[in-house]
Design a protein around this motif. Structure first.
Motif, PDB file in Angstrom:
ATOM      1  N   LYS A 170       3.874   5.684   1.980  1.00  7.41           N
ATOM      2  CA  LYS A 170       4.067   5.351   0.568  1.00  7.41           C
ATOM      3  C   LYS A 170       4.711   6.539  -0.138  1.00  7.41           C
ATOM      4  CE  LYS A 170       0.826   5.729  -2.491  1.00  7.41           C
ATOM      5  NZ  LYS A 170       0.473   6.011  -3.813  1.00  7.41           N
ATOM      6  N   CYS A 226       8.456  -2.594  -2.566  1.00  5.22           N
ATOM      7  CA  CYS A 226       8.691  -1.709  -3.690  1.00  5.22           C
ATOM      8  C   CYS A 226       8.174  -2.384  -4.959  1.00  5.22           C
ATOM      9  CB  CYS A 226      10.184  -1.412  -3.801  1.00  5.22           C
ATOM     10  SG  CYS A 226      10.597  -0.210  -5.073  1.00  5.22           S
ATOM     11  N   SER A 227       7.851  -1.581  -5.956  1.00  5.12           N
ATOM     12  CA  SER A 227       7.395  -2.143  -7.231  1.00  5.12           C
ATOM     13  C   SER A 227       8.558  -2.475  -8.160  1.00  5.12           C
ATOM     14  CB  SER A 227       6.434  -1.171  -7.914  1.00  5.12           C
ATOM     15  OG  SER A 227       7.084   0.039  -8.218  1.00  5.12           O
ATOM     16  N   GLY A 244       8.658  -3.405   4.553  1.00  9.00           N
ATOM     17  CA  GLY A 244       8.599  -2.492   3.431  1.00  9.00           C
ATOM     18  C   GLY A 244       8.465  -3.262   2.133  1.00  9.00           C
ATOM     19  N   TYR A 295       1.260   3.498   7.545  1.00  7.05           N
ATOM     20  CA  TYR A 295       1.633   3.065   6.199  1.00  7.05           C
ATOM     21  C   TYR A 295       2.157   4.296   5.472  1.00  7.05           C
ATOM     22  CZ  TYR A 295       1.026   1.499   1.371  1.00  7.05           C
ATOM     23  OH  TYR A 295       1.230   1.186   0.049  1.00  7.05           O
ATOM     24  N   ASP A 329       6.940   7.749  -4.097  1.00  9.08           N
ATOM     25  CA  ASP A 329       7.449   7.418  -5.422  1.00  9.08           C
ATOM     26  C   ASP A 329       8.960   7.590  -5.391  1.00  9.08           C
ATOM     27  OD1 ASP A 329       4.927   6.968  -6.446  1.00  9.08           O
ATOM     28  OD2 ASP A 329       4.695   9.010  -7.185  1.00  9.08           O
ATOM     29  N   THR A 387       6.841   2.572  -6.928  1.00  5.47           N
ATOM     30  CA  THR A 387       6.041   2.820  -5.734  1.00  5.47           C
ATOM     31  C   THR A 387       6.712   2.094  -4.583  1.00  5.47           C
ATOM     32  OG1 THR A 387       4.029   2.964  -7.047  1.00  5.47           O
ATOM     33  CG2 THR A 387       3.765   2.570  -4.687  1.00  5.47           C
ATOM     34  N   THR A 388       7.152   2.841  -3.601  1.00  4.14           N
ATOM     35  CA  THR A 388       7.885   2.314  -2.462  1.00  4.14           C
ATOM     36  C   THR A 388       7.072   2.570  -1.204  1.00  4.14           C
ATOM     37  OG1 THR A 388       9.921   2.890  -3.614  1.00  4.14           O
ATOM     38  CG2 THR A 388      10.114   2.386  -1.295  1.00  4.14           C
ATOM     39  N   TRP A 389       7.050   1.599  -0.280  1.00  3.48           N
ATOM     40  CA  TRP A 389       6.268   1.757   0.942  1.00  3.48           C
ATOM     41  C   TRP A 389       6.972   1.102   2.117  1.00  3.48           C
ATOM     42  CZ3 TRP A 389       4.942  -2.784   3.267  1.00  3.48           C
ATOM     43  CH2 TRP A 389       4.927  -3.932   2.473  1.00  3.48           C
ATOM     44  N   CYS A 432      13.677   1.445  -0.887  1.00  4.11           N
ATOM     45  CA  CYS A 432      13.129   1.475   0.477  1.00  4.11           C
ATOM     46  C   CYS A 432      14.096   2.173   1.424  1.00  4.11           C
ATOM     47  CB  CYS A 432      12.840   0.062   0.971  1.00  4.11           C
ATOM     48  SG  CYS A 432      11.354  -0.651   0.277  1.00  4.11           S
TER      49      CYS A 432
END
Length: 143
Positions: free
Chosen positions: A58, A89-90, A87, A56, A60, A73-75, A101
């Motif tokens: 993560k 994202c906020s 993936g 995982y 910014d 916040t992107t993951w 992403c």
């Protein structure tokens, strides 16, 4: 972290993001790649998912137009073999297909490329053979 190639990113963009062929060939002009080039990805963290083969990741991502605002916040979820599973994202898109992403994926690729040759022998690790003196001299004491 496994090696991340540009092809891994483009496969993600093709399969998950639904990019077409013309967008794939012009990925360097895409907003996600441009965000990456402008250093909008900050504070990247990697976590191993216990009991699985997935990682995982993560980070910014500073918004493109409102840079003083709270970063997104992107993951992404990445398999240990190097392919990206999904993936998010906020941001408004929130489904892993946004430019944030994609910017994170290219940042991971750059980091991975920079750290691939850490255990190879470089020119400064071995003695140069062309600089070795051919003769040795013994200094004499002079009165």
């Amino acid at each position: 972290m496994p090696l991340v190639e540009t092809s891994d990113i483009l496969i993600y963009c093709l399969n998950v993001c639904g990019w077409n062929n013309s967008r794939m060939t012009r990925y360097r002009e895409d907003n996600g790649y441009q965000l990456f080039l402008a250093h909008h990805i900050k504070d990247v963290h990697l976590h191993h998912c216990k009991g699985t083969e997935f990682l995982y990741i993560k980070a910014d991502c500073v918004p493109e137009t409102r840079q003083s605002e709270v970063p997104y916040t992107t993951w992404v979820i990445m398999h240990r073999s190097g392919y990206f599973k999904s993936g998010g994202c906020s941001c408004v898109a929130d489904n892993g297909t946004c430019k944030h992403c994609v910017a994170l994926l290219f940042a991971l690729q750059q980091w991975s490329t920079r750290h691939t040759d850490r255990h190879t022998v470089t020119g400064t690790d071995v003695t140069c053979v062309w600089d070795k003196p051919r003769k040795t001299s013994q200094p004499l004491k002079i009165d």
